[in-house]
Scaffold this motif. Structure first.
Motif, PDB file in Angstrom:
ATOM      1  N   THR A  40      -3.968   4.541 -17.213  1.00  0.00           N
ATOM      2  CA  THR A  40      -4.411   5.868 -16.783  1.00  0.00           C
ATOM      3  C   THR A  40      -5.882   5.905 -16.378  1.00  0.00           C
ATOM      4  OG1 THR A  40      -4.880   6.460 -19.077  1.00  0.00           O
ATOM      5  CG2 THR A  40      -2.703   7.050 -18.199  1.00  0.00           C
ATOM      6  N   ASP A  41      -6.626   4.843 -16.662  1.00  0.00           N
ATOM      7  CA  ASP A  41      -8.062   4.866 -16.363  1.00  0.00           C
ATOM      8  C   ASP A  41      -8.423   4.186 -15.042  1.00  0.00           C
ATOM      9  OD1 ASP A  41      -7.346   2.422 -17.449  1.00  0.00           O
ATOM     10  OD2 ASP A  41      -9.302   2.056 -18.341  1.00  0.00           O
ATOM     11  N   ASP A  42      -7.430   3.689 -14.301  1.00  0.00           N
ATOM     12  CA  ASP A  42      -7.697   3.039 -13.023  1.00  0.00           C
ATOM     13  C   ASP A  42      -6.754   3.613 -11.964  1.00  0.00           C
ATOM     14  OD1 ASP A  42      -8.217   1.417 -10.862  1.00  0.00           O
ATOM     15  OD2 ASP A  42      -7.737  -0.463 -11.886  1.00  0.00           O
ATOM     16  N   ALA A  43      -7.280   4.489 -11.144  1.00  0.00           N
ATOM     17  CA  ALA A  43      -6.469   5.176 -10.129  1.00  0.00           C
ATOM     18  C   ALA A  43      -5.935   4.217  -9.073  1.00  0.00           C
ATOM     19  CB  ALA A  43      -7.282   6.279  -9.465  1.00  0.00           C
ATOM     20  N   ARG A  44      -6.550   3.061  -8.896  1.00  0.00           N
ATOM     21  CA  ARG A  44      -6.114   2.097  -7.878  1.00  0.00           C
ATOM     22  C   ARG A  44      -5.071   1.116  -8.411  1.00  0.00           C
ATOM     23  NH1 ARG A  44      -5.614   3.101  -3.389  1.00  0.00           N
ATOM     24  NH2 ARG A  44      -5.165   0.926  -3.078  1.00  0.00           N
ATOM     25  N   ALA A  45      -4.852   1.082  -9.704  1.00  0.00           N
ATOM     26  CA  ALA A  45      -3.961   0.071 -10.286  1.00  0.00           C
ATOM     27  C   ALA A  45      -2.543   0.161  -9.719  1.00  0.00           C
ATOM     28  CB  ALA A  45      -3.932   0.193 -11.806  1.00  0.00           C
ATOM     29  N   LEU A  46      -1.949   1.340  -9.717  1.00  0.00           N
ATOM     30  CA  LEU A  46      -0.579   1.460  -9.231  1.00  0.00           C
ATOM     31  C   LEU A  46      -0.485   1.226  -7.722  1.00  0.00           C
ATOM     32  CD1 LEU A  46       2.374   1.869  -9.870  1.00  0.00           C
ATOM     33  CD2 LEU A  46       2.008   4.341  -9.677  1.00  0.00           C
ATOM     34  N   PRO A  47      -1.331   1.845  -6.904  1.00  0.00           N
ATOM     35  CA  PRO A  47      -1.258   1.539  -5.469  1.00  0.00           C
ATOM     36  C   PRO A  47      -1.448   0.049  -5.168  1.00  0.00           C
ATOM     37  CG  PRO A  47      -2.544   3.514  -5.802  1.00  0.00           C
ATOM     38  CD  PRO A  47      -2.272   2.934  -7.161  1.00  0.00           C
ATOM     39  N   ASP A  48      -2.348  -0.602  -5.881  1.00  0.00           N
ATOM     40  CA  ASP A  48      -2.569  -2.035  -5.665  1.00  0.00           C
ATOM     41  C   ASP A  48      -1.330  -2.849  -6.043  1.00  0.00           C
ATOM     42  OD1 ASP A  48      -5.106  -1.462  -4.752  1.00  0.00           O
ATOM     43  OD2 ASP A  48      -6.132  -2.178  -6.557  1.00  0.00           O
ATOM     44  N   ALA A  49      -0.719  -2.515  -7.182  1.00  0.00           N
ATOM     45  CA  ALA A  49       0.486  -3.235  -7.622  1.00  0.00           C
ATOM     46  C   ALA A  49       1.639  -3.007  -6.640  1.00  0.00           C
ATOM     47  CB  ALA A  49       0.881  -2.784  -9.024  1.00  0.00           C
ATOM     48  N   LEU A  50       1.765  -1.788  -6.156  1.00  0.00           N
ATOM     49  CA  LEU A  50       2.821  -1.487  -5.185  1.00  0.00           C
ATOM     50  C   LEU A  50       2.582  -2.207  -3.861  1.00  0.00           C
ATOM     51  CD1 LEU A  50       3.251   2.311  -5.926  1.00  0.00           C
ATOM     52  CD2 LEU A  50       4.904   0.493  -6.441  1.00  0.00           C
ATOM     53  N   THR A  51       1.336  -2.297  -3.452  1.00  0.00           N
ATOM     54  CA  THR A  51       1.008  -3.005  -2.217  1.00  0.00           C
ATOM     55  C   THR A  51       1.339  -4.486  -2.336  1.00  0.00           C
ATOM     56  OG1 THR A  51      -0.711  -1.404  -1.678  1.00  0.00           O
ATOM     57  CG2 THR A  51      -0.874  -3.558  -0.620  1.00  0.00           C
ATOM     58  N   THR A  52       1.017  -5.073  -3.474  1.00  0.00           N
ATOM     59  CA  THR A  52       1.359  -6.478  -3.709  1.00  0.00           C
ATOM     60  C   THR A  52       2.871  -6.665  -3.679  1.00  0.00           C
ATOM     61  OG1 THR A  52      -0.637  -6.844  -5.002  1.00  0.00           O
ATOM     62  CG2 THR A  52       1.171  -8.402  -5.344  1.00  0.00           C
ATOM     63  N   ASN A  53       3.595  -5.744  -4.298  1.00  0.00           N
ATOM     64  CA  ASN A  53       5.052  -5.812  -4.290  1.00  0.00           C
ATOM     65  C   ASN A  53       5.587  -5.755  -2.858  1.00  0.00           C
ATOM     66  OD1 ASN A  53       7.583  -5.838  -5.857  1.00  0.00           O
ATOM     67  ND2 ASN A  53       7.870  -3.788  -5.001  1.00  0.00           N
ATOM     68  N   CYS A  54       5.012  -4.887  -2.038  1.00  0.00           N
ATOM     69  CA  CYS A  54       5.427  -4.802  -0.628  1.00  0.00           C
ATOM     70  C   CYS A  54       5.169  -6.120   0.095  1.00  0.00           C
ATOM     71  CB  CYS A  54       4.687  -3.671   0.083  1.00  0.00           C
ATOM     72  SG  CYS A  54       5.563  -2.119   0.002  1.00  0.00           S
ATOM     73  N   ARG A  55       4.057  -6.747  -0.191  1.00  0.00           N
ATOM     74  CA  ARG A  55       3.754  -8.033   0.449  1.00  0.00           C
ATOM     75  C   ARG A  55       4.785  -9.086   0.068  1.00  0.00           C
ATOM     76  NH1 ARG A  55      -2.315  -7.373  -1.032  1.00  0.00           N
ATOM     77  NH2 ARG A  55      -3.062  -6.221   0.773  1.00  0.00           N
ATOM     78  N   VAL A  56       5.156  -9.104  -1.196  1.00  0.00           N
ATOM     79  CA  VAL A  56       6.179 -10.052  -1.642  1.00  0.00           C
ATOM     80  C   VAL A  56       7.497  -9.768  -0.932  1.00  0.00           C
ATOM     81  CG1 VAL A  56       7.605 -10.735  -3.636  1.00  0.00           C
ATOM     82  CG2 VAL A  56       5.109 -10.576  -3.860  1.00  0.00           C
ATOM     83  N   TRP A  57       7.880  -8.511  -0.848  1.00  0.00           N
ATOM     84  CA  TRP A  57       9.128  -8.158  -0.168  1.00  0.00           C
ATOM     85  C   TRP A  57       9.062  -8.467   1.322  1.00  0.00           C
ATOM     86  CZ3 TRP A  57      13.928  -7.385  -1.546  1.00  0.00           C
ATOM     87  CH2 TRP A  57      14.178  -7.192  -2.910  1.00  0.00           C
ATOM     88  N   HIS A  58       7.897  -8.306   1.915  1.00  0.00           N
ATOM     89  CA  HIS A  58       7.736  -8.666   3.325  1.00  0.00           C
ATOM     90  C   HIS A  58       8.003 -10.161   3.517  1.00  0.00           C
ATOM     91  CE1 HIS A  58       6.166  -8.567   7.404  1.00  0.00           C
ATOM     92  NE2 HIS A  58       5.454  -9.631   7.091  1.00  0.00           N
ATOM     93  N   GLU A  59       7.466 -10.974   2.624  1.00  0.00           N
ATOM     94  CA  GLU A  59       7.688 -12.418   2.700  1.00  0.00           C
ATOM     95  C   GLU A  59       9.158 -12.767   2.457  1.00  0.00           C
ATOM     96  OE1 GLU A  59       5.535 -14.726   3.727  1.00  0.00           O
ATOM     97  OE2 GLU A  59       4.122 -13.099   4.068  1.00  0.00           O
ATOM     98  N   LEU A  60       9.797 -12.077   1.505  1.00  0.00           N
ATOM     99  CA  LEU A  60      11.214 -12.317   1.260  1.00  0.00           C
ATOM    100  C   LEU A  60      12.035 -11.974   2.509  1.00  0.00           C
ATOM    101  CD1 LEU A  60      11.671 -10.863  -2.336  1.00  0.00           C
ATOM    102  CD2 LEU A  60      11.748 -13.270  -1.670  1.00  0.00           C
TER     103      LEU A  60
END
Length: 122
Positions: A40-60
């Protein structure tokens, strides 16, 4: 971690198959998303994790599209799932829907389990 354990872990990573690497990446993304959602103390944590997940899915998706040896149904299914993940991610970033976040985590874990040949989520 002691030296023998580090050496074993390094060797295990080298010996991983493509399926095992993909499964590990999906699980790591699921873990990162769950941690970010709880942070809850890092507003960028979830967007960053989701972006990384998208990159992995893009590669898949790119790997599936390029793999002529894989059955067409498998390639098409992977591409549809990747599009769903990317579309859902955009919606999550706009709405912060916790159910949609959990859906992405569940997709990653379920696919990872399938890649590893197990019945349940990883």
């Amino acid at each position: 971690m002691n030296a023998p354990a580090r050496a074993y872990a390094r060797t295990a990573r080298i010996a991983m198959t493509t399926r095992e690497i993909e499964a590990s990446l999906l699980v790591q993304c699921a873990v990162d998303i769950e941690r970010a959602r709880a942070c809850t103390d890092d507003a960028r944590a979830l967007p960053d994790a989701l972006t990384t997940n998208c990159r992995v899915w893009h590669e898949l998706a790119e790997g599936a599209a390029a793999n002529d040896a894989a059955p067409i149904e498998l390639r098409a299914g992977t591409l549809r799932l990747a599009r769903f993940v990317m579309s859902s991610t955009r919606k999550i970033l706009e709405t912060s829907d916790p159910v949609a976040v959990q859906t992405l985590v569940d997709i990653n874990r379920t696919l990872a389990a399938g890649l590893r040949g197990s019945a349940g989520p990883a």
